[in-house]
Design an enzyme around this catalytic site. Structure first.
Site, mmCIF file in Angstrom:
data_model
loop_
_atom_site.group_PDB
_atom_site.id
_atom_site.type_symbol
_atom_site.label_atom_id
_atom_site.label_comp_id
_atom_site.label_asym_id
_atom_site.label_seq_id
_atom_site.Cartn_x
_atom_site.Cartn_y
_atom_site.Cartn_z
ATOM 1 N N ARG A 45 0.203 -1.112 -0.069
ATOM 2 C CA ARG A 45 0.292 -0.140 0.003
ATOM 3 C C ARG A 45 0.727 1.127 0.158
ATOM 4 N NH1 ARG A 45 -5.532 -1.437 4.213
ATOM 5 N NH2 ARG A 45 -6.143 -2.158 2.659
ATOM 6 N N LYS A 206 -18.042 -17.922 3.469
ATOM 7 C CA LYS A 206 -19.441 -17.938 3.957
ATOM 8 C C LYS A 206 -20.549 -16.664 3.481
ATOM 9 C CE LYS A 206 -18.959 -18.155 9.169
ATOM 10 N NZ LYS A 206 -19.669 -17.105 10.066
ATOM 11 N N GLY A 363 -9.805 -8.999 1.087
ATOM 12 C CA GLY A 363 -9.003 -9.361 2.004
ATOM 13 C C GLY A 363 -7.697 -10.744 1.270
ATOM 14 N N GLY A 386 -12.178 -4.256 2.129
ATOM 15 C CA GLY A 386 -13.636 -3.872 2.529
ATOM 16 C C GLY A 386 -14.206 -3.407 0.787
HETATM 17 C C1 3PG Z 1 -8.521 -1.924 5.247
HETATM 18 O O1 3PG Z 1 -7.769 -1.909 5.432
HETATM 19 O O2 3PG Z 1 -9.378 -1.794 4.356
HETATM 20 C C2 3PG Z 1 -8.905 0.037 4.879
HETATM 21 O O3 3PG Z 1 -7.889 0.955 5.219
HETATM 22 C C3 3PG Z 1 -10.322 0.626 6.007
HETATM 23 O O4 3PG Z 1 -9.583 -0.233 6.940
HETATM 24 P P1 3PG Z 1 -10.934 -0.185 7.789
HETATM 25 O O5 3PG Z 1 -12.168 -1.691 7.735
HETATM 26 O O6 3PG Z 1 -10.549 -0.258 9.207
HETATM 27 O O7 3PG Z 1 -12.029 1.173 7.786
HETATM 28 MG MG MG Z 2 -11.186 -3.999 6.479
#
Ligand code: 3PG
Ligand code: MG
Length: 405
Positions: A45, A206, A363, A386
């Site tokens: 990142r 899931k 993920g 996410g």
């Molecule tokens: C992540 O690591 O997916 C992003 O930085 C968002 O983090 P968060 O889910 O804590 O908002």
């Molecule tokens: Mg996250």
């Protein structure tokens, strides 16, 4: 739901549209990287925001990095201080990084004003203030005082409507950074107006966490491969025995609804035709390959078998576009990574041959592809977890919408 704006990625201003000379450029980045004993174990990142930092510097602007780290929930947690990342940032940018111990207030403003040409300023974790996640307008104003221009380069945090992702975008002239642009155009190529046929591969544990995603995909893609633990839920819903496998039996109706929706939309669902089963969840557990309707009562399904992989390869061979989220089996333990590795390698091969546009994210996906040695050969691997999933669900991401102004 996704509206036309989501596809209109090119409508947003970019760094090319902004006059940055002598300006303080508040750049929202996602440097939420894994740390072990204070050392960054995966700098991806950080490396991916380097083009934005370099462009701001070369245009004579002052890069001021605004970011969260972990989930401190409004409390100053020393282990979640961004100061720890200074060496990794300096290594990636080849520039001196100054650190400000708060992201707002006189100290931050003074540090921004004092920044010398070629230097980068890193502001402390925005989530040390509870107002960040509340998207508090007063807090957003204080953030805006540290910059003249706002540049959002944090696609992977764009599913959060926080002060540093949306609030501040309304207060300063705003643009998308280079990584944000790259993420949006890759996703647009995969799901916005893709070259068809489009195959989606969705795996993971899931069904319940990926319901909206599956529901959206069956209307967008031509073939949907379902793998991993969630495939067991579908097999069970079709009346097949799954033994002691991970399976959400209570989701059977939902799984059948998704299958019905897919049929109505003309989307072909590819489920395991053969399965690799074991009695223990551990590396190199004794295992056997069986037909998908033959799982013994005391066994669990840990991977898709070779016939399923062949079926996936046939789909990938005629596909022009692939979007991939989640592993096809228990990829973290050998040999149950076999289907994931074989399918990923084949997708990488088709990509190298120029036959396939392959986009992956979310993920575990990146570690699964890394394990297959395939990540580098995919057309695009998203930095987002996410946010990638929410985009695949068809949602408008608040951080992206805020740039649309
Ligand atoms: C992540 O690591 O997916 C992003 O930085 C968002 O983090 P968060 O889910 O804590 O908002
Ligand atoms: Mg996250």
């Amino acid at each position: 739901m996704r509206d036309k704006d989501q596809g209109a990625t090119m409508a947003w201003k970019t760094l090319d549209d902004m006059d940055l000379a002598g300006k303080r450029v508040l750049a929202r980045v996602d440097i939420n990287v894994p740390l072990e004993g204070g050392v960054v174990t995966d700098a991806t990142r950080i490396e991916r925001i380097s083009p934005t930092v370099q462009d701001i510097l070369s245009k004579g602007g002052k890069p001021i990095l605004l970011a969260h780290f972990g989930r401190p929930k409004g409390v100053r947690v020393p282990d979640l201080s961004l100061q720890q990342l200074v060496p990794a940032l300096e290594a990636a940018f080849g520039a001196h990084v100054v650190f400000a111990a708060d992201c707002i207030g006189p100290g931050a403003v003074a540090a921004a004003d004092a920044l010398k040409e070629g230097q980068v300023l890193l502001l402390e974790n925005t989530r040390f203030h509870a107002e960040e996640e509340q998207n508090d307008p007063e807090f957003a104003k204080k953030l805006a005082e540290v910059g003249d221009v706002f540049c959002n380069d944090a696609f992977s945090a764009a599913h959060r409507a926080h002060a540093s992702t949306t609030g501040v975008a309304e207060l300063l002239p705003s643009c998308a950074g280079r990584l944000m642009q790259a993420e949006l155009s890759a996703l647009e190529a995969a799901l916005g107006e893709p070259e068809r046929p489009v195959v989606a591969v969705v795996g993971g544990a899931k069904v319940s966490t990926k319901l909206e995603l599956l529901g959206n995909l069956v209307e967008k893609v031509d073939q949907l491969v379902i793998g991993g633990g969630m495939a067991n839920t579908f097999l069970a819903a079709l009346g097949k025995p799954v033994g002691s496998s991970l399976c959400e039996h209570e989701m059977a109706d939902t799984a059948r609804e998704i299958l019905g929706k897919a049929e109505a939309a003309g989307c072909e669902i590819i489920l395991p035709e053969d399965i690799v089963v074991a009695r223990e969840f551990k590396a190199n557990a004794e295992n056997e390959t069986l037909r998908a309707d033959a799982c013994p009562e005391d066994a669990m399904i840990l991977d898709a078998g070779p016939e399923t992989v062949s079926r996936i390869k046939v789909a990938l061979k005629s596909a022009k576009t692939l979007i991939w989220n989640g592993p096809l089996g228990a990829f973290e333990i050998e040999p149950f990574d076999a289907a994931t590795v074989a399918a990923a390698k084949y997708a990488a091969k088709r990509t190298i041959e120029g036959k396939l546009t392959s986009v992956a994210g979310g993920g575990d996906t990146v570690s699964a592809l890394n394990r297959a040695g395939a990540a580098e050969d995919f057309s695009y691997v998203s930095t987002a977890g996410g946010a990638f999933l929410e985009w695949m669900e068809g949602k408008t991401l608040p951080g992206v919408a805020a740039l649309g102004g």
